[in-house]
Design a protein around this motif. Structure first.
Motif, PDB file in Angstrom:
ATOM      1  N   GLU A  53       0.970  -1.365  -0.120  1.00 21.67           N
ATOM      2  CA  GLU A  53       0.226  -0.049  -0.024  1.00 21.67           C
ATOM      3  C   GLU A  53       0.780   1.106   0.002  1.00 21.67           C
ATOM      4  O   GLU A  53       0.377   2.325  -0.539  1.00 21.67           O
ATOM      5  N   ARG A  54       2.124   1.058   0.614  1.00 22.83           N
ATOM      6  CA  ARG A  54       3.062   2.322   0.575  1.00 22.83           C
ATOM      7  C   ARG A  54       3.916   2.530  -0.382  1.00 22.83           C
ATOM      8  O   ARG A  54       4.454   3.462  -0.488  1.00 22.83           O
ATOM      9  N   THR A  55       3.803   1.590  -1.135  1.00 20.47           N
ATOM     10  CA  THR A  55       4.881   1.664  -2.409  1.00 20.47           C
ATOM     11  C   THR A  55       4.185   1.390  -3.827  1.00 20.47           C
ATOM     12  O   THR A  55       4.998   1.002  -4.726  1.00 20.47           O
ATOM     13  N   ARG A  56       2.953   1.583  -3.697  1.00 22.57           N
ATOM     14  CA  ARG A  56       2.157   1.424  -4.880  1.00 22.57           C
ATOM     15  C   ARG A  56       2.136   2.515  -5.954  1.00 22.57           C
ATOM     16  O   ARG A  56       1.205   2.678  -6.756  1.00 22.57           O
ATOM     17  N   ALA A  57       2.973   3.579  -5.867  1.00 18.52           N
ATOM     18  CA  ALA A  57       2.880   4.727  -6.729  1.00 18.52           C
ATOM     19  C   ALA A  57       2.988   4.473  -8.283  1.00 18.52           C
ATOM     20  O   ALA A  57       3.826   3.715  -8.357  1.00 18.52           O
ATOM     21  N   LEU A  58       2.002   4.955  -8.965  1.00 22.12           N
ATOM     22  CA  LEU A  58       2.063   4.249 -10.329  1.00 22.12           C
ATOM     23  C   LEU A  58       3.314   4.893 -11.116  1.00 22.12           C
ATOM     24  O   LEU A  58       3.665   4.255 -12.108  1.00 22.12           O
ATOM     25  N   ASP A  59       3.967   5.826 -10.585  1.00 22.58           N
ATOM     26  CA  ASP A  59       5.268   6.680 -11.164  1.00 22.58           C
ATOM     27  C   ASP A  59       6.418   5.977 -10.433  1.00 22.58           C
ATOM     28  O   ASP A  59       7.676   6.646 -10.648  1.00 22.58           O
ATOM     29  N   GLY A  60       6.355   5.053  -9.233  1.00 27.40           N
ATOM     30  CA  GLY A  60       7.241   4.839  -8.540  1.00 27.40           C
ATOM     31  C   GLY A  60       8.165   3.601  -9.234  1.00 27.40           C
ATOM     32  O   GLY A  60       7.951   2.882 -10.039  1.00 27.40           O
ATOM     33  N   ALA A  61       9.146   3.366  -8.339  1.00 21.95           N
ATOM     34  CA  ALA A  61      10.182   2.447  -8.789  1.00 21.95           C
ATOM     35  C   ALA A  61       9.756   0.873  -8.738  1.00 21.95           C
ATOM     36  O   ALA A  61       9.993   0.009  -9.315  1.00 21.95           O
ATOM     37  N   HIS A  62       8.698   0.800  -7.332  1.00 21.09           N
ATOM     38  CA  HIS A  62       8.347  -0.736  -7.212  1.00 21.09           C
ATOM     39  C   HIS A  62       7.428  -1.132  -8.423  1.00 21.09           C
ATOM     40  O   HIS A  62       7.472  -2.174  -8.713  1.00 21.09           O
ATOM     41  N   ILE A  63       6.384  -0.252  -8.554  1.00 20.26           N
ATOM     42  CA  ILE A  63       5.300  -0.584  -9.681  1.00 20.26           C
ATOM     43  C   ILE A  63       6.353  -1.060 -11.195  1.00 20.26           C
ATOM     44  O   ILE A  63       6.427  -1.913 -11.891  1.00 20.26           O
ATOM     45  N   GLY A  64       7.338   0.222 -11.393  1.00 20.96           N
ATOM     46  CA  GLY A  64       8.204  -0.245 -12.464  1.00 20.96           C
ATOM     47  C   GLY A  64       9.116  -1.254 -12.485  1.00 20.96           C
ATOM     48  O   GLY A  64       9.285  -2.047 -13.466  1.00 20.96           O
ATOM     49  N   TYR A  65       9.427  -1.984 -11.125  1.00 22.53           N
ATOM     50  CA  TYR A  65      10.263  -3.028 -11.144  1.00 22.53           C
ATOM     51  C   TYR A  65       9.249  -4.465 -11.515  1.00 22.53           C
ATOM     52  O   TYR A  65       9.769  -5.369 -12.297  1.00 22.53           O
ATOM     53  N   LEU A  66       8.101  -4.394 -10.741  1.00 24.52           N
ATOM     54  CA  LEU A  66       7.064  -5.303 -11.032  1.00 24.52           C
ATOM     55  C   LEU A  66       6.529  -5.570 -12.680  1.00 24.52           C
ATOM     56  O   LEU A  66       6.655  -6.510 -13.222  1.00 24.52           O
ATOM     57  N   ARG A  67       6.454  -4.391 -13.499  1.00 28.24           N
ATOM     58  CA  ARG A  67       6.593  -4.392 -14.797  1.00 28.24           C
ATOM     59  C   ARG A  67       7.500  -5.190 -15.640  1.00 28.24           C
ATOM     60  O   ARG A  67       7.513  -5.754 -16.764  1.00 28.24           O
ATOM     61  N   SER A  68       8.960  -4.899 -15.118  1.00 30.76           N
ATOM     62  CA  SER A  68      10.205  -5.583 -15.523  1.00 30.76           C
ATOM     63  C   SER A  68      10.154  -6.913 -15.439  1.00 30.76           C
ATOM     64  O   SER A  68      11.028  -7.887 -16.269  1.00 30.76           O
ATOM     65  N   ILE A  69       9.330  -7.743 -14.538  1.00 33.77           N
ATOM     66  CA  ILE A  69       9.672  -9.131 -14.413  1.00 33.77           C
ATOM     67  C   ILE A  69       8.238  -9.813 -14.896  1.00 33.77           C
ATOM     68  O   ILE A  69       7.193  -9.496 -15.048  1.00 33.77           O
ATOM     69  N   SER A  70       8.704 -11.181 -15.026  1.00 32.49           N
ATOM     70  CA  SER A  70       7.414 -11.954 -15.680  1.00 32.49           C
ATOM     71  C   SER A  70       6.923 -12.947 -14.700  1.00 32.49           C
ATOM     72  O   SER A  70       6.007 -13.550 -14.968  1.00 32.49           O
ATOM     73  N   ASN A  71       6.948 -12.774 -13.448  1.00 36.73           N
ATOM     74  CA  ASN A  71       6.429 -13.388 -12.461  1.00 36.73           C
ATOM     75  C   ASN A  71       5.214 -13.086 -12.170  1.00 36.73           C
ATOM     76  O   ASN A  71       4.631 -12.008 -12.616  1.00 36.73           O
ATOM     77  N   PRO A  72       4.240 -13.556 -11.518  1.00 38.40           N
ATOM     78  CA  PRO A  72       2.892 -13.252 -11.130  1.00 38.40           C
ATOM     79  C   PRO A  72       3.100 -12.005 -10.252  1.00 38.40           C
ATOM     80  O   PRO A  72       4.025 -12.370  -9.394  1.00 38.40           O
ATOM     81  N   VAL A  73       2.257 -11.260 -10.164  1.00 37.66           N
ATOM     82  CA  VAL A  73       2.867  -9.806  -9.443  1.00 37.66           C
ATOM     83  C   VAL A  73       1.406  -9.599  -8.821  1.00 37.66           C
ATOM     84  O   VAL A  73       0.286  -9.838  -9.285  1.00 37.66           O
ATOM     85  N   GLY A  74       1.375  -8.693  -7.789  1.00 35.15           N
ATOM     86  CA  GLY A  74       0.353  -8.218  -6.853  1.00 35.15           C
ATOM     87  C   GLY A  74       0.435  -6.784  -6.482  1.00 35.15           C
ATOM     88  O   GLY A  74       1.669  -6.297  -6.477  1.00 35.15           O
ATOM     89  N   VAL A  75      -0.751  -6.138  -6.180  1.00 31.53           N
ATOM     90  CA  VAL A  75      -0.585  -4.722  -5.616  1.00 31.53           C
ATOM     91  C   VAL A  75      -1.845  -4.667  -4.415  1.00 31.53           C
ATOM     92  O   VAL A  75      -2.871  -5.456  -4.575  1.00 31.53           O
ATOM     93  N   LYS A  76      -1.244  -4.259  -3.295  1.00 29.66           N
ATOM     94  CA  LYS A  76      -2.248  -4.087  -2.343  1.00 29.66           C
ATOM     95  C   LYS A  76      -2.900  -2.883  -2.481  1.00 29.66           C
ATOM     96  O   LYS A  76      -2.407  -2.037  -2.808  1.00 29.66           O
ATOM     97  N   LEU A  77      -4.247  -2.920  -2.297  1.00 26.25           N
ATOM     98  CA  LEU A  77      -5.242  -1.837  -2.472  1.00 26.25           C
ATOM     99  C   LEU A  77      -5.854  -1.647  -1.289  1.00 26.25           C
ATOM    100  O   LEU A  77      -6.636  -2.203  -0.868  1.00 26.25           O
ATOM    101  N   GLY A  78      -5.420  -0.399  -0.502  1.00 27.14           N
ATOM    102  CA  GLY A  78      -6.063   0.357   0.636  1.00 27.14           C
ATOM    103  C   GLY A  78      -7.334   0.851   0.007  1.00 27.14           C
ATOM    104  O   GLY A  78      -7.808   1.022  -0.934  1.00 27.14           O
ATOM    105  N   PRO A  79      -7.979   1.589   1.274  1.00 25.51           N
ATOM    106  CA  PRO A  79      -9.503   2.218   1.053  1.00 25.51           C
ATOM    107  C   PRO A  79      -9.340   3.588   0.184  1.00 25.51           C
ATOM    108  O   PRO A  79     -10.211   4.091  -0.221  1.00 25.51           O
ATOM    109  N   THR A  80      -8.063   4.127   0.193  1.00 25.40           N
ATOM    110  CA  THR A  80      -8.009   5.411  -0.593  1.00 25.40           C
ATOM    111  C   THR A  80      -7.640   5.231  -2.175  1.00 25.40           C
ATOM    112  O   THR A  80      -7.689   6.141  -3.023  1.00 25.40           O
ATOM    113  N   THR A  81      -7.626   3.691  -2.709  1.00 29.44           N
ATOM    114  CA  THR A  81      -7.385   3.516  -4.133  1.00 29.44           C
ATOM    115  C   THR A  81      -8.508   4.016  -4.930  1.00 29.44           C
ATOM    116  O   THR A  81      -9.783   3.629  -4.359  1.00 29.44           O
TER     117      THR A  81
END
Length: 441
Positions: free
Chosen positions: A264-292
């Motif tokens: 929830e704290r590292t899911r910024a769309l323009d952040g490095a964590h989402i960018g890194y998940l884009r770069s790998i082919s594993n199954p990936v997840g995103v935590k979604l809190g109430p402000t999503t």
């Protein structure tokens, strides 16, 4: 954009919740060692999990993901790991018969050694020190030397994860996952639990199913193994990057675990964590809190699952019991409008955390179950699939969460409060939750 371009571009994005390593030379040495070390998991195993998650996304399976809030190096003992795996497998047996579908078993394990924190510092009395960020970064002891981020801990994280995976593999093949044995353990729990009579019907149905299988000639001693996958939050990018490997076709995989997620704290769309998940082919997840927002959900699908492949992207909702019924429908509708088929999993833990008067963080089992109920209600009202649950538990008899058949009271929290971060369900509470969810399934 090519895979290589993605690997370059995410490094240029803002990376939050990263340690400020004081010794950069030591960090570079550890990263070099990790880059030369064997991967902890294989790309083919990651693909295997992805196919099973695809089945869950389309309603043909159910996912159980769980384990420690934050693993510790001292907790990597055969007994402790086996107890966690035993709890995971016992819950899975209950879900398998209740849902009449396969259960995908994913440990929150073998890599969950770091946590984002709400503040970079911790104050006790008149002493302020860097906050504890998990054993992969610094020590839990409130001591100036222990709290200094130490890159050598990244290597210890790798070795601890490798040892944990070895123990898990032994559990999966050495009879620990035997169907008869697991159900016998569950029957023992039903018999000894103060709420045992509440679970008798589900336990009887499992008995009946096992008798039917035997009557059909199925040798249950053949069902002695189970595939258990490893997942963790992909938080420490130095570690994840060092363990990223190409497969024979040049496709990049994180080999630190089968599945990684952004919190929830590292899911910024323009952040490095989402960018890194884009770069790998594993199954990936995103935590979604109430402000999503619905717009964010659509953007996650576009970024992380542009080809709309079931099993690639999992949304792990953590709304809280009070918010789930109001917040979740709009997000599910937004995902549906993209043509994607993300897997929806409920994390009923994080949104229900509060601080007791004693100063200890805790959660009520009743709130946890209520959020799961809300998750199921929303999906069924929309005609979509509640794909699984994501819980924090341990196989030990800790007293960190309130409630359960063998009830833990607020006054009991101090007896065995052993978590270094957030409160976990103990084994009895985990099975209470599993039997209650079985009624929903």
């Amino acid at each position: 954009m090519t895979n290589s371009d993605l690997l370059v571009s995410w490094r240029d994005a803002p990376a939050t919740h990263q340690p400020e390593w004081p010794d950069r030379a030591a960090l570079e040495d550890v990263v070099a060692r990790l880059s030369a070390a064997p991967g902890l998991v294989t790309p083919s195993a990651c693909d295997g999990l992805r196919s099973r998650l695809a089945a869950a996304a389309t309603g043909e399976a159910f996912v159980l993901q769980g384990g420690d809030c934050a693993e510790t190096f001292d907790g990597v003992t055969p007994e402790a790991v086996r107890n966690k795996i035993k709890t995971l497998l016992q819950m899975a047996v209950i879900f398998t018969y209740a849902a009449a579908t396969p259960v995908v078993k994913i440990g929150r394990i073998a890599g969950q050694y770091a946590k984002p924190r709400s503040s970079p510092f911790e104050t006790r009395g008149d002493v302020t020190l860097p906050v504890y960020r998990g054993d992969a970064v610094n020590g839990f002891a409130f001591d100036p030397l222990a709290r200094v981020p130490d890159p050598a801990r990244l290597w210890r994280m790798y070795e601890a994860s490798r040892s944990t995976l070895d123990i898990m593999a032994g559990c999966a093949r050495d009879g620990y996952a035997g169907l008869d044995q697991l159900h016998r353990w569950n029957r023992d729990f039903v018999a000894s639990s103060p709420a045992g009579s509440h679970y008798e019907e589900v336990a009887y149905e499992i008995d009946h199913a096992l008798r039917f299988m035997r009557a059909c000639g199925v040798q249950l001693d053949m069902l002695r193994s189970a595939d258990i996958f490893a997942s963790h939050e992909g938080l420490l990018l130095d570690y994840e990057d060092a363990l990223t490997r190409p497969d024979p076709d040049g496709i990049s995989y994180a080999t630190s675990g089968h599945m990684l997620w952004a919190g929830e704290r590292t899911r910024a769309l323009d952040g490095a964590h989402i960018g890194y998940l884009r770069s790998i082919s594993n199954p990936v997840g995103v935590k979604l809190g109430p402000t999503t927002t619905p717009e964010e959900v659509r953007s996650y699908i576009d970024l992380l699952d542009p080809e709309r492949q079931p099993g690639r992207l999992t949304f792990i909702t953590r709304m809280g019991a009070r918010e789930i019924r109001d917040r979740l429908p709009g997000l599910i509708r937004a995902a549906g409008s993209t043509g994607g088929t993300p897997l929806w999993i409920c994390d009923p833990m994080h949104g229900n955390t509060y601080v007791e008067r004693s100063g200890r963080k805790t959660r009520r089992l009743a709130d946890i179950l209520d959020e799961v109920r809300g998750f199921f209600e929303v999906h069924r009202a929309l005609g979509t699939h509640p794909g699984g649950i994501h819980v924090e538990f341990t196989g030990e008899d800790v007293t960190e969460c309130i409630g359960g058949g063998d009830e833990v009271l607020a006054a009991d929290l101090h007896h065995r409060y052993e978590s270094t971060c957030d409160p976990r369900l103990n084994r009895s509470q985990s099975l209470d939750l599993a039997f209650d969810i079985a009624e929903l399934l």
